[in-house]
Enzyme design. Structure first.
Site, mmCIF file in Angstrom:
data_model
loop_
_atom_site.group_PDB
_atom_site.id
_atom_site.type_symbol
_atom_site.label_atom_id
_atom_site.label_comp_id
_atom_site.label_asym_id
_atom_site.label_seq_id
_atom_site.Cartn_x
_atom_site.Cartn_y
_atom_site.Cartn_z
ATOM 1 N N THR A 1 0.676 -1.398 -0.167
ATOM 2 C CA THR A 1 -0.443 -0.263 -0.154
ATOM 3 C C THR A 1 0.634 1.362 0.015
ATOM 4 O O THR A 1 1.660 1.319 0.325
ATOM 5 C CB THR A 1 -1.216 -0.026 1.401
ATOM 6 O OG1 THR A 1 -1.698 1.371 1.578
ATOM 7 C CG2 THR A 1 -0.204 -0.258 2.190
ATOM 8 N N ASP A 2 0.098 1.904 -0.474
ATOM 9 C CA ASP A 2 0.911 3.853 -0.732
ATOM 10 C C ASP A 2 1.335 4.073 1.438
ATOM 11 O O ASP A 2 1.656 5.124 1.568
ATOM 12 C CB ASP A 2 0.172 4.604 -1.416
ATOM 13 C CG ASP A 2 -0.665 5.061 -0.852
ATOM 14 O OD1 ASP A 2 -1.886 4.571 0.014
ATOM 15 O OD2 ASP A 2 -2.021 5.666 -1.300
ATOM 16 N N GLU A 3 0.437 3.654 1.798
ATOM 17 C CA GLU A 3 -0.033 4.343 3.318
ATOM 18 C C GLU A 3 2.164 4.080 3.707
ATOM 19 O O GLU A 3 1.252 4.269 4.857
ATOM 20 C CB GLU A 3 -1.403 3.484 4.062
ATOM 21 C CG GLU A 3 -2.002 3.822 3.521
ATOM 22 C CD GLU A 3 -3.534 3.350 4.178
ATOM 23 O OE1 GLU A 3 -2.962 3.143 5.706
ATOM 24 O OE2 GLU A 3 -4.553 3.131 3.625
ATOM 25 N N TYR B 1 -1.419 -0.788 11.377
ATOM 26 C CA TYR B 1 -2.109 -1.377 9.114
ATOM 27 C C TYR B 1 -0.815 -1.057 8.543
ATOM 28 O O TYR B 1 -0.183 -1.521 8.250
ATOM 29 C CB TYR B 1 -3.058 -1.255 9.520
ATOM 30 C CG TYR B 1 -3.135 -1.519 7.379
ATOM 31 C CD1 TYR B 1 -3.316 -2.786 7.387
ATOM 32 C CD2 TYR B 1 -2.915 -0.026 6.576
ATOM 33 C CE1 TYR B 1 -3.120 -2.363 6.285
ATOM 34 C CE2 TYR B 1 -3.193 -0.665 5.264
ATOM 35 C CZ TYR B 1 -3.186 -1.699 4.827
ATOM 36 O OH TYR B 1 -3.133 -2.064 3.703
ATOM 37 N N LYS C 1 2.151 -3.342 7.229
ATOM 38 C CA LYS C 1 2.389 -3.573 5.945
ATOM 39 C C LYS C 1 3.765 -3.458 5.133
ATOM 40 O O LYS C 1 5.222 -3.629 5.111
ATOM 41 C CB LYS C 1 2.043 -2.948 4.962
ATOM 42 C CG LYS C 1 0.360 -3.251 5.296
ATOM 43 C CD LYS C 1 -0.178 -5.069 4.115
ATOM 44 C CE LYS C 1 0.409 -4.484 2.781
ATOM 45 N NZ LYS C 1 -0.186 -5.928 2.862
ATOM 46 N N ASN D 1 -5.801 4.186 -2.815
ATOM 47 C CA ASN D 1 -7.200 3.772 -2.262
ATOM 48 C C ASN D 1 -7.869 3.094 -3.634
ATOM 49 O O ASN D 1 -8.015 3.570 -4.818
ATOM 50 C CB ASN D 1 -8.088 4.356 -1.717
ATOM 51 C CG ASN D 1 -7.364 4.722 -0.367
ATOM 52 O OD1 ASN D 1 -6.494 4.273 0.214
ATOM 53 N ND2 ASN D 1 -8.209 4.829 0.778
HETATM 54 N N1 LIG Z 1 -8.553 -1.844 -0.082
HETATM 55 C C1 LIG Z 1 -7.470 -0.719 -0.664
HETATM 56 O O1 LIG Z 1 -7.780 0.386 -0.749
HETATM 57 C C2 LIG Z 1 -5.932 -1.014 -0.793
HETATM 58 C C3 LIG Z 1 -5.160 -0.138 -1.105
HETATM 59 C C4 LIG Z 1 -3.324 -0.931 -1.100
HETATM 60 C C5 LIG Z 1 -2.866 -1.744 -1.231
HETATM 61 N N2 LIG Z 1 -4.026 -2.285 -0.274
HETATM 62 C C6 LIG Z 1 -3.754 -4.128 0.159
HETATM 63 O O2 LIG Z 1 -4.272 -4.864 -1.149
HETATM 64 C C7 LIG Z 1 -4.598 -6.133 -0.626
HETATM 65 C C8 LIG Z 1 -6.480 -6.393 -0.358
HETATM 66 O O3 LIG Z 1 -7.186 -5.937 0.310
HETATM 67 P P1 LIG Z 1 -8.111 -5.998 0.013
HETATM 68 O O4 LIG Z 1 -8.930 -4.161 0.823
HETATM 69 O O5 LIG Z 1 -8.930 -6.732 -0.911
HETATM 70 O O6 LIG Z 1 -8.776 -7.063 1.431
HETATM 71 P P2 LIG Z 1 -9.683 -7.569 1.984
HETATM 72 O O7 LIG Z 1 -9.832 -7.211 3.747
HETATM 73 O O8 LIG Z 1 -10.884 -6.586 1.838
HETATM 74 O O9 LIG Z 1 -10.036 -8.857 1.940
HETATM 75 C C9 LIG Z 1 -8.338 -9.836 2.169
HETATM 76 C C10 LIG Z 1 -8.512 -10.753 2.139
HETATM 77 O O10 LIG Z 1 -7.865 -11.908 3.092
HETATM 78 C C11 LIG Z 1 -8.362 -12.819 3.140
HETATM 79 N N3 LIG Z 1 -7.431 -13.221 4.539
HETATM 80 C C12 LIG Z 1 -6.887 -12.418 5.575
HETATM 81 N N4 LIG Z 1 -6.436 -12.906 6.232
HETATM 82 C C13 LIG Z 1 -5.609 -14.476 5.788
HETATM 83 C C14 LIG Z 1 -5.039 -15.200 6.260
HETATM 84 N N5 LIG Z 1 -4.105 -15.562 7.414
HETATM 85 N N6 LIG Z 1 -4.520 -16.075 5.005
HETATM 86 C C15 LIG Z 1 -5.597 -16.488 3.897
HETATM 87 N N7 LIG Z 1 -5.902 -15.722 3.607
HETATM 88 C C16 LIG Z 1 -6.148 -14.244 4.693
HETATM 89 C C17 LIG Z 1 -9.646 -12.299 3.773
HETATM 90 O O11 LIG Z 1 -10.287 -13.924 4.344
HETATM 91 C C18 LIG Z 1 -10.272 -11.047 2.883
HETATM 92 O O12 LIG Z 1 -10.759 -12.613 1.669
HETATM 93 C C19 LIG Z 1 -4.411 -6.552 1.312
HETATM 94 O O13 LIG Z 1 -2.370 -6.534 1.316
HETATM 95 C C20 LIG Z 1 -4.116 -4.358 1.049
HETATM 96 O O14 LIG Z 1 -2.874 -4.790 2.551
HETATM 97 C C21 LIG Z 1 -5.309 -2.291 0.075
#
Ligand SMILES: NC(=O)c1ccc[n+]([C@@H]2O[C@H](COP(=O)([O-])OP(=O)(O)OC[C@H]3O[C@@H](n4cnc5c(N)ncnc54)[C@H](O)[C@@H]3O)[C@@H](O)[C@H]2O)c1
Length: 332
Positions: A133-135, A158, A162, A187
Protein backbone atom coordinates in the site's frame (compact mmCIF):
# COMPACT_ATOMS: atom_id res chain seq x y z
CA UNK A 1 11.83 -9.45 -18.25
CA UNK A 2 8.68 -11.02 -19.62
CA UNK A 3 6.69 -13.48 -17.54
CA UNK A 4 3.68 -15.39 -18.87
CA UNK A 5 0.75 -14.70 -16.56
CA UNK A 6 -2.01 -15.97 -18.80
CA UNK A 7 -0.83 -19.57 -18.98
CA UNK A 8 0.68 -19.78 -15.50
CA UNK A 9 -0.41 -21.70 -12.42
CA UNK A 10 -0.99 -19.00 -9.85
CA UNK A 11 -1.54 -19.15 -6.10
CA UNK A 12 -3.63 -16.11 -5.20
CA UNK A 13 -3.87 -15.40 -1.48
CA UNK A 14 -6.90 -13.53 -0.11
CA UNK A 15 -8.82 -14.11 -3.33
CA UNK A 16 -12.25 -13.79 -1.67
CA UNK A 17 -11.42 -10.25 -0.58
CA UNK A 18 -12.12 -7.07 -2.49
CA UNK A 19 -8.96 -6.74 -4.60
CA UNK A 20 -7.90 -10.39 -4.81
CA UNK A 21 -11.31 -11.38 -6.20
CA UNK A 22 -11.10 -8.63 -8.85
CA UNK A 23 -7.74 -10.04 -9.92
CA UNK A 24 -9.15 -13.59 -10.12
CA UNK A 25 -12.17 -12.40 -12.13
CA UNK A 26 -9.83 -10.53 -14.46
CA UNK A 27 -7.89 -13.73 -15.17
CA UNK A 28 -10.68 -16.30 -15.29
CA UNK A 29 -13.03 -14.16 -17.37
CA UNK A 30 -10.29 -13.45 -19.93
CA UNK A 31 -10.61 -15.82 -22.91
CA UNK A 32 -6.80 -15.79 -23.27
CA UNK A 33 -6.30 -17.27 -19.80
CA UNK A 34 -5.28 -20.91 -20.15
CA UNK A 35 -3.63 -21.25 -16.74
CA UNK A 36 -4.95 -22.20 -13.30
CA UNK A 37 -5.77 -20.16 -10.21
CA UNK A 38 -5.56 -21.64 -6.73
CA UNK A 39 -7.29 -19.27 -4.34
CA UNK A 40 -6.12 -19.61 -0.72
CA UNK A 41 -8.29 -17.64 1.68
CA UNK A 42 -8.94 -18.12 5.39
CA UNK A 43 -12.47 -16.68 4.97
CA UNK A 44 -12.18 -13.97 7.58
CA UNK A 45 -15.00 -11.49 8.16
CA UNK A 46 -13.67 -9.58 5.09
CA UNK A 47 -14.09 -12.48 2.65
CA UNK A 48 -17.17 -12.63 0.47
CA UNK A 49 -17.91 -15.68 -1.67
CA UNK A 50 -20.30 -13.58 -3.76
CA UNK A 51 -17.25 -11.75 -5.13
CA UNK A 52 -16.52 -14.86 -7.21
CA UNK A 53 -20.11 -15.87 -7.97
CA UNK A 54 -20.29 -17.83 -11.23
CA UNK A 55 -16.65 -19.01 -11.10
CA UNK A 56 -16.81 -22.77 -10.74
CA UNK A 57 -14.09 -25.05 -9.42
CA UNK A 58 -12.47 -27.10 -12.17
CA UNK A 59 -9.42 -27.15 -14.40
CA UNK A 60 -8.91 -23.41 -14.25
CA UNK A 61 -9.90 -22.66 -10.65
CA UNK A 62 -9.60 -24.24 -7.20
CA UNK A 63 -10.58 -22.77 -3.85
CA UNK A 64 -8.78 -23.74 -0.65
CA UNK A 65 -9.89 -22.46 2.72
CA UNK A 66 -6.79 -21.97 4.83
CA UNK A 67 -4.41 -19.63 6.55
CA UNK A 68 -1.22 -18.31 4.94
CA UNK A 69 0.42 -18.89 8.33
CA UNK A 70 -0.11 -22.66 7.92
CA UNK A 71 3.26 -23.70 6.49
CA UNK A 72 2.31 -27.36 6.23
CA UNK A 73 -0.68 -26.39 4.07
CA UNK A 74 1.49 -24.14 1.88
CA UNK A 75 4.07 -26.86 1.21
CA UNK A 76 1.32 -29.45 0.56
CA UNK A 77 -0.40 -27.10 -1.86
CA UNK A 78 2.85 -26.56 -3.73
CA UNK A 79 3.47 -30.31 -3.93
CA UNK A 80 -0.02 -30.79 -5.39
CA UNK A 81 -0.14 -27.82 -7.72
CA UNK A 82 3.45 -26.82 -8.59
CA UNK A 83 2.36 -23.23 -9.11
CA UNK A 84 4.63 -20.80 -11.01
CA UNK A 85 3.78 -17.70 -9.04
CA UNK A 86 2.14 -16.32 -5.92
CA UNK A 87 0.14 -13.11 -6.02
CA UNK A 88 -0.22 -12.15 -2.38
CA UNK A 89 -3.30 -10.09 -1.50
CA UNK A 90 -4.22 -11.71 1.85
CA UNK A 91 -4.02 -9.23 4.70
CA UNK A 92 -5.80 -7.60 7.55
CA UNK A 93 -6.59 -4.38 5.73
CA UNK A 94 -8.65 -1.97 7.84
CA UNK A 95 -6.73 0.82 9.62
CA UNK A 96 -9.42 1.40 12.27
CA UNK A 97 -9.33 -2.26 13.29
CA UNK A 98 -5.53 -2.13 13.54
CA UNK A 99 -5.87 0.75 16.01
CA UNK A 100 -8.30 -1.30 18.11
CA UNK A 101 -6.01 -4.35 18.08
CA UNK A 102 -2.76 -4.66 16.14
CA UNK A 103 -1.97 -8.33 16.83
CA UNK A 104 -3.96 -9.93 13.97
CA UNK A 105 -2.26 -7.47 11.63
CA UNK A 106 1.17 -8.58 12.74
CA UNK A 107 0.24 -12.26 12.49
CA UNK A 108 -1.28 -12.22 9.02
CA UNK A 109 0.58 -9.36 7.38
CA UNK A 110 4.05 -10.07 8.76
CA UNK A 111 4.19 -13.72 9.89
CA UNK A 112 1.85 -14.84 7.09
CA UNK A 113 4.00 -13.13 4.46
CA UNK A 114 7.13 -14.68 5.97
CA UNK A 115 5.58 -18.17 5.64
CA UNK A 116 4.92 -17.58 1.93
CA UNK A 117 8.45 -16.27 1.48
CA UNK A 118 9.86 -19.42 3.10
CA UNK A 119 8.02 -21.49 0.49
CA UNK A 120 9.47 -19.34 -2.30
CA UNK A 121 12.97 -19.57 -0.82
CA UNK A 122 12.73 -23.36 -0.98
CA UNK A 123 11.18 -23.32 -4.48
CA UNK A 124 12.89 -20.48 -6.32
CA UNK A 125 11.04 -21.16 -9.59
CA UNK A 126 8.07 -19.37 -7.97
CA UNK A 127 7.75 -15.64 -8.74
CA UNK A 128 6.29 -13.71 -5.78
CA UNK A 129 4.22 -10.58 -6.31
CA UNK A 130 3.53 -8.72 -3.09
CA UNK A 131 0.55 -6.34 -2.87
CA UNK A 132 1.41 -3.45 -0.60
CA UNK A 133 0.00 0.00 0.00
CA UNK A 134 1.05 3.63 -0.41
CA UNK A 135 0.29 4.02 3.30
CA UNK A 136 3.77 2.68 4.14
CA UNK A 137 5.18 6.05 2.99
CA UNK A 138 3.25 7.94 5.67
CA UNK A 139 1.51 11.25 5.08
CA UNK A 140 2.14 14.09 2.61
CA UNK A 141 1.42 17.77 3.11
CA UNK A 142 -0.47 19.82 0.52
CA UNK A 143 2.33 19.36 -2.02
CA UNK A 144 4.44 16.47 -3.33
CA UNK A 145 3.92 12.85 -4.37
CA UNK A 146 5.24 9.48 -3.30
CA UNK A 147 7.76 7.84 -5.62
CA UNK A 148 9.25 4.37 -5.39
CA UNK A 149 12.21 6.02 -3.61
CA UNK A 150 10.14 7.70 -0.88
CA UNK A 151 11.22 6.81 2.67
CA UNK A 152 9.05 4.54 4.79
CA UNK A 153 7.14 6.41 7.52
CA UNK A 154 4.16 4.23 8.50
CA UNK A 155 1.79 5.89 10.97
CA UNK A 156 -0.71 3.16 11.88
CA UNK A 157 -0.26 -0.43 13.07
CA UNK A 158 -1.77 -1.47 9.69
CA UNK A 159 0.76 0.45 7.61
CA UNK A 160 3.59 -0.58 9.94
CA UNK A 161 2.68 -4.26 9.43
CA UNK A 162 2.57 -3.77 5.64
CA UNK A 163 5.92 -1.96 5.80
CA UNK A 164 7.42 -4.86 7.76
CA UNK A 165 6.17 -7.31 5.14
CA UNK A 166 7.69 -5.19 2.34
CA UNK A 167 11.04 -5.23 4.14
CA UNK A 168 10.85 -9.00 4.47
CA UNK A 169 10.22 -9.36 0.73
CA UNK A 170 13.15 -7.09 -0.02
CA UNK A 171 15.39 -9.03 2.35
CA UNK A 172 14.50 -12.34 0.65
CA UNK A 173 15.35 -10.79 -2.73
CA UNK A 174 18.71 -9.49 -1.46
CA UNK A 175 19.63 -12.44 0.77
CA UNK A 176 18.24 -15.46 -1.06
CA UNK A 177 17.89 -14.08 -4.58
CA UNK A 178 14.18 -14.91 -4.90
CA UNK A 179 12.26 -13.47 -7.85
CA UNK A 180 9.80 -10.92 -6.49
CA UNK A 181 8.05 -7.66 -7.31
CA UNK A 182 6.16 -5.28 -5.01
CA UNK A 183 3.34 -2.86 -5.80
CA UNK A 184 2.15 0.01 -3.63
CA UNK A 185 -1.34 1.01 -4.59
CA UNK A 186 -3.37 4.00 -3.59
CA UNK A 187 -6.97 3.52 -2.39
CA UNK A 188 -9.02 1.10 -4.47
CA UNK A 189 -12.77 1.47 -4.94
CA UNK A 190 -15.47 -0.48 -6.75
CA UNK A 191 -18.05 -3.23 -6.28
CA UNK A 192 -17.27 -5.92 -3.72
CA UNK A 193 -15.52 -3.83 -1.09
CA UNK A 194 -16.33 -4.52 2.56
CA UNK A 195 -18.85 -2.07 3.99
CA UNK A 196 -16.45 -0.94 6.73
CA UNK A 197 -14.48 1.11 4.15
CA UNK A 198 -15.29 4.77 3.36
CA UNK A 199 -17.06 4.63 -0.02
CA UNK A 200 -19.26 1.56 0.68
CA UNK A 201 -20.14 2.96 4.09
CA UNK A 202 -21.25 6.28 2.59
CA UNK A 203 -23.27 4.57 -0.18
CA UNK A 204 -25.03 2.35 2.37
CA UNK A 205 -25.89 5.37 4.47
CA UNK A 206 -27.26 7.16 1.40
CA UNK A 207 -29.36 4.12 0.54
CA UNK A 208 -30.74 4.02 4.08
CA UNK A 209 -31.28 7.80 4.22
CA UNK A 210 -28.82 8.13 7.12
CA UNK A 211 -26.41 11.05 7.74
CA UNK A 212 -22.89 10.73 6.34
CA UNK A 213 -20.05 10.83 8.88
CA UNK A 214 -16.56 12.07 8.13
CA UNK A 215 -13.44 12.04 10.28
CA UNK A 216 -12.02 15.41 11.39
CA UNK A 217 -12.77 18.30 9.03
CA UNK A 218 -13.09 16.03 5.99
CA UNK A 219 -10.03 17.60 4.36
CA UNK A 220 -7.90 14.45 4.16
CA UNK A 221 -6.92 13.66 0.58
CA UNK A 222 -6.78 10.24 -1.08
CA UNK A 223 -5.93 9.08 -4.59
CA UNK A 224 -8.43 6.55 -5.99
CA UNK A 225 -8.02 3.66 -8.47
CA UNK A 226 -10.85 1.46 -9.73
CA UNK A 227 -10.34 -2.10 -8.50
CA UNK A 228 -10.46 -3.69 -11.99
CA UNK A 229 -7.82 -1.21 -13.17
CA UNK A 230 -5.68 -2.27 -10.22
CA UNK A 231 -5.97 -5.91 -11.35
CA UNK A 232 -4.63 -4.87 -14.77
CA UNK A 233 -1.78 -2.95 -13.13
CA UNK A 234 -0.73 -6.05 -11.19
CA UNK A 235 -0.90 -8.06 -14.40
CA UNK A 236 1.34 -5.49 -16.18
CA UNK A 237 3.91 -5.61 -13.37
CA UNK A 238 4.03 -9.41 -13.31
CA UNK A 239 4.35 -9.64 -17.08
CA UNK A 240 6.61 -6.69 -17.85
CA UNK A 241 8.14 -5.55 -14.57
CA UNK A 242 11.69 -6.28 -13.52
CA UNK A 243 12.28 -8.76 -10.69
CA UNK A 244 13.39 -7.04 -7.53
CA UNK A 245 11.60 -3.82 -8.45
CA UNK A 246 8.90 -1.80 -6.77
CA UNK A 247 6.01 -0.12 -8.63
CA UNK A 248 3.58 2.48 -7.31
CA UNK A 249 0.03 2.26 -8.65
CA UNK A 250 -2.00 5.46 -8.61
CA UNK A 251 -4.85 6.92 -10.59
CA UNK A 252 -3.77 10.60 -10.73
CA UNK A 253 -7.17 11.05 -9.12
CA UNK A 254 -6.85 12.94 -5.84
CA UNK A 255 -9.98 13.82 -3.87
CA UNK A 256 -10.51 15.54 -0.57
CA UNK A 257 -12.86 13.28 1.45
CA UNK A 258 -15.39 16.10 1.77
CA UNK A 259 -15.51 16.66 -2.01
CA UNK A 260 -15.73 12.93 -2.61
CA UNK A 261 -18.81 12.77 -0.37
CA UNK A 262 -20.47 15.62 -2.28
CA UNK A 263 -19.71 13.84 -5.57
CA UNK A 264 -21.21 10.62 -4.19
CA UNK A 265 -24.37 12.46 -3.18
CA UNK A 266 -24.63 14.00 -6.68
CA UNK A 267 -24.07 10.64 -8.44
CA UNK A 268 -26.48 8.89 -6.09
CA UNK A 269 -29.12 11.42 -7.20
CA UNK A 270 -28.31 10.80 -10.89
CA UNK A 271 -28.52 7.04 -10.47
CA UNK A 272 -31.77 7.12 -8.52
CA UNK A 273 -33.31 9.84 -10.72
CA UNK A 274 -34.03 12.06 -7.70
CA UNK A 275 -32.19 15.09 -6.45
CA UNK A 276 -30.67 13.87 -3.21
CA UNK A 277 -29.41 15.82 -0.25
CA UNK A 278 -27.58 14.38 2.71
CA UNK A 279 -26.55 15.59 6.12
CA UNK A 280 -22.81 15.39 6.78
CA UNK A 281 -21.63 14.98 10.37
CA UNK A 282 -17.98 15.54 11.25
CA UNK A 283 -16.77 13.17 13.97
CA UNK A 284 -13.60 13.16 16.10
CA UNK A 285 -10.59 12.34 13.92
CA UNK A 286 -8.92 8.97 14.30
CA UNK A 287 -5.42 8.92 15.80
CA UNK A 288 -2.53 8.88 13.30
CA UNK A 289 -4.89 9.81 10.44
CA UNK A 290 -2.62 10.57 7.46
CA UNK A 291 -3.46 13.90 5.85
CA UNK A 292 -2.75 13.16 2.19
CA UNK A 293 -1.50 10.37 -0.08
CA UNK A 294 -0.56 10.93 -3.71
CA UNK A 295 1.43 8.84 -6.12
CA UNK A 296 3.76 9.58 -9.00
CA UNK A 297 2.64 6.79 -11.37
CA UNK A 298 5.27 7.38 -14.08
CA UNK A 299 7.04 4.05 -13.45
CA UNK A 300 3.88 1.93 -13.82
CA UNK A 301 2.82 4.11 -16.78
CA UNK A 302 6.14 3.16 -18.44
CA UNK A 303 4.87 -0.46 -18.49
CA UNK A 304 1.95 0.69 -20.65
CA UNK A 305 -0.70 0.62 -17.88
CA UNK A 306 -3.18 3.47 -17.51
CA UNK A 307 -6.37 3.62 -15.41
CA UNK A 308 -9.30 3.10 -17.79
CA UNK A 309 -12.39 3.76 -15.69
CA UNK A 310 -13.27 7.37 -14.89
CA UNK A 311 -14.03 8.14 -11.26
CA UNK A 312 -17.66 9.07 -12.04
CA UNK A 313 -18.26 5.86 -14.03
CA UNK A 314 -16.63 3.69 -11.36
CA UNK A 315 -18.59 5.33 -8.55
CA UNK A 316 -21.89 4.96 -10.41
CA UNK A 317 -21.14 1.28 -10.98
CA UNK A 318 -20.39 0.91 -7.27
CA UNK A 319 -23.62 2.67 -6.25
CA UNK A 320 -25.64 0.43 -8.59
CA UNK A 321 -23.91 -2.66 -7.20
CA UNK A 322 -24.81 -1.72 -3.62
CA UNK A 323 -28.35 -0.81 -4.65
CA UNK A 324 -28.90 -4.23 -6.24
CA UNK A 325 -27.27 -5.97 -3.30
CA UNK A 326 -29.32 -4.25 -0.64
CA UNK A 327 -32.58 -4.66 -2.48
CA UNK A 328 -31.98 -8.31 -3.53
CA UNK A 329 -34.46 -10.85 -2.09
CA UNK A 330 -33.17 -12.56 1.04
CA UNK A 331 -31.83 -16.08 0.32
CA UNK A 332 -33.57 -18.77 2.39
N1 LIG B 1 -8.30 -1.72 -0.22
C1 LIG B 1 -7.41 -0.80 -0.58
O1 LIG B 1 -7.77 0.32 -0.93
C2 LIG B 1 -5.94 -1.16 -0.63
C3 LIG B 1 -5.04 -0.23 -1.15
C4 LIG B 1 -3.69 -0.58 -1.25
C5 LIG B 1 -3.27 -1.85 -0.86
N2 LIG B 1 -4.16 -2.72 -0.34
C6 LIG B 1 -3.67 -4.07 0.00
O2 LIG B 1 -4.31 -4.95 -0.92
C7 LIG B 1 -4.52 -6.24 -0.33
C8 LIG B 1 -5.97 -6.63 -0.48
O3 LIG B 1 -6.80 -5.64 0.15
P1 LIG B 1 -8.38 -5.82 0.16
O4 LIG B 1 -8.95 -4.46 0.30
O5 LIG B 1 -8.80 -6.70 -0.95
O6 LIG B 1 -8.55 -6.61 1.54
P2 LIG B 1 -9.83 -7.34 2.12
O7 LIG B 1 -9.79 -7.07 3.58
O8 LIG B 1 -11.05 -7.00 1.34
O9 LIG B 1 -9.56 -8.88 1.84
C9 LIG B 1 -8.53 -9.60 2.49
C10 LIG B 1 -8.76 -11.08 2.20
O10 LIG B 1 -7.66 -11.80 2.78
C11 LIG B 1 -8.18 -12.92 3.49
N3 LIG B 1 -7.26 -13.22 4.60
C12 LIG B 1 -7.06 -12.46 5.71
N4 LIG B 1 -6.16 -13.08 6.51
C13 LIG B 1 -5.79 -14.24 5.89
C14 LIG B 1 -4.91 -15.28 6.22
N5 LIG B 1 -4.22 -15.28 7.38
N6 LIG B 1 -4.76 -16.32 5.36
C15 LIG B 1 -5.47 -16.35 4.20
N7 LIG B 1 -6.34 -15.36 3.83
C16 LIG B 1 -6.48 -14.34 4.67
C17 LIG B 1 -9.54 -12.49 3.98
O11 LIG B 1 -10.37 -13.60 4.28
C18 LIG B 1 -10.04 -11.64 2.82
O12 LIG B 1 -10.73 -12.44 1.87
C19 LIG B 1 -4.05 -6.10 1.10
O13 LIG B 1 -2.74 -6.61 1.18
C20 LIG B 1 -4.04 -4.60 1.37
O14 LIG B 1 -3.06 -4.27 2.32
C21 LIG B 1 -5.49 -2.40 -0.21
Amino acid sequence: MSRELFNAKILVTGGLGFMGSAFIRYLIQNPNFTGRVINLDVMSYAADEKNLEGIEEGERYRFVQGDIQDEYLLFTLFREEQFDMIVHFAAESHVDRSIEGPKDFLMTNVIGTSCLLELVRRHPKIHFHHISTDEVYGALGHEGVFTEESPYRPNSPYSASKAASDHLVRSYIMTYGISATISHSSNNFGPGQHEEKLIPQMIKRLLHGEPLTLYGNGENVRDWVFVDDHAKAVSAIIEKGNPGEVYNVGGENEWMNRDLIHLLVELFGEVSGNKTSARIIYVKDRPGHDFRYAIDPSKIFSLGWRPEKTFREGLKETILWWESRLTAPVEL
